[in-house]
Design an enzyme around this catalytic site. Sequence first.
Site, mmCIF file in Angstrom:
data_model
loop_
_atom_site.group_PDB
_atom_site.id
_atom_site.type_symbol
_atom_site.label_atom_id
_atom_site.label_comp_id
_atom_site.label_asym_id
_atom_site.label_seq_id
_atom_site.Cartn_x
_atom_site.Cartn_y
_atom_site.Cartn_z
ATOM 1 N N CYS A 108 0.836 -1.202 0.000
ATOM 2 C CA CYS A 108 0.000 0.000 0.000
ATOM 3 C C CYS A 108 0.869 1.249 0.000
ATOM 4 C CB CYS A 108 -0.936 -0.021 1.206
ATOM 5 S SG CYS A 108 -2.161 1.302 1.197
ATOM 6 N N CYS A 109 1.918 1.275 0.838
ATOM 7 C CA CYS A 109 2.819 2.433 0.876
ATOM 8 C C CYS A 109 3.526 2.613 -0.463
ATOM 9 C CB CYS A 109 3.846 2.289 2.000
ATOM 10 S SG CYS A 109 3.213 2.679 3.649
ATOM 11 N N CYS A 195 -1.322 8.738 7.103
ATOM 12 C CA CYS A 195 -2.645 8.306 6.666
ATOM 13 C C CYS A 195 -3.536 8.017 7.876
ATOM 14 C CB CYS A 195 -2.521 7.065 5.804
ATOM 15 S SG CYS A 195 -1.698 7.375 4.233
ATOM 16 N N CYS A 198 -3.550 4.565 9.578
ATOM 17 C CA CYS A 198 -2.242 4.052 9.999
ATOM 18 C C CYS A 198 -1.549 4.896 11.059
ATOM 19 C CB CYS A 198 -1.340 3.903 8.779
ATOM 20 S SG CYS A 198 -1.981 2.726 7.582
ATOM 21 N N CYS A 222 8.239 4.080 6.020
ATOM 22 C CA CYS A 222 7.403 3.586 4.923
ATOM 23 C C CYS A 222 8.186 3.422 3.640
ATOM 24 C CB CYS A 222 6.232 4.527 4.677
ATOM 25 S SG CYS A 222 6.771 6.167 4.172
#
Length: 238
Positions: A108-109, A195, A198, A222
């Site tokens: 996702c990152c 985010c 997170c 990240c």
Amino acid sequence: MELVGKSTTEILQWAVQQFGDRVALACSFGAEDMVLIDMLSRLGKFKAFTLDTGRLHEETYQLMAKATRRYPQMELHIMFPDRAAVEQMVKEKGINLFYDSVENRKTCCYVRKIEPLSRALEGLDAWMTGVRADQTPHRATMEVVENDVIPISKRPIVKINPLLHWSYEQVWEYIRANQVPYNVLHDRGFPSIGCAPCTRAIEPGEDLRAGRWWWEQDNKECGLHVTAQGDLVRTNVT
Ligand code: SF4
């Protein structure tokens, strides 16, 4: 210019004079970034970019709009993830894939941050960040001016970290003294704002990065700031 012993303003002046419109501030509108926006605005026009992952806090968008109005000297580019890559990732792994595994979180990152960051950096010769040495063990090894590489293309690029040796307290002293706007989430216990799914508030005495990916044990990066060491996360999402 010899940068040892120079003030933060002198480092910023050097960066702008050296690289002109080929340098930009990478900005997530955290406290450190707001200090740099305020300082750069005093020197004239400057470029900045931010990564809109699509999962940011509403408060971050509010600050983004406020900062754009307050600092007309800032030419802000908002980078979005590749639509097709996001759609494929979500279709295959789910909308909240990051909670399922570290690999999913890194995927996702990569899709929402690393690829858009790479695109933003491709048009530059140097980038500036608000990282501070005491945020993570990795950041403690960084330098104020260092050689970096763009994550995907691996093209060399200069990275400038003007606040590297600032403390968290210094950042807030500057913000208060200069009435710099900041994300209201800081007042609710968020030292690090990324985010929405997170990051969470931390308790007094907890590590400043403890609110990042709180369900994981030790990884608080990240991939945005580890590229020079070739530690980039690779994924099979295209
Ligand atoms: S911080 Fe969370 S939501 Fe944001 S890109 Fe990384 S895994 Fe995805």
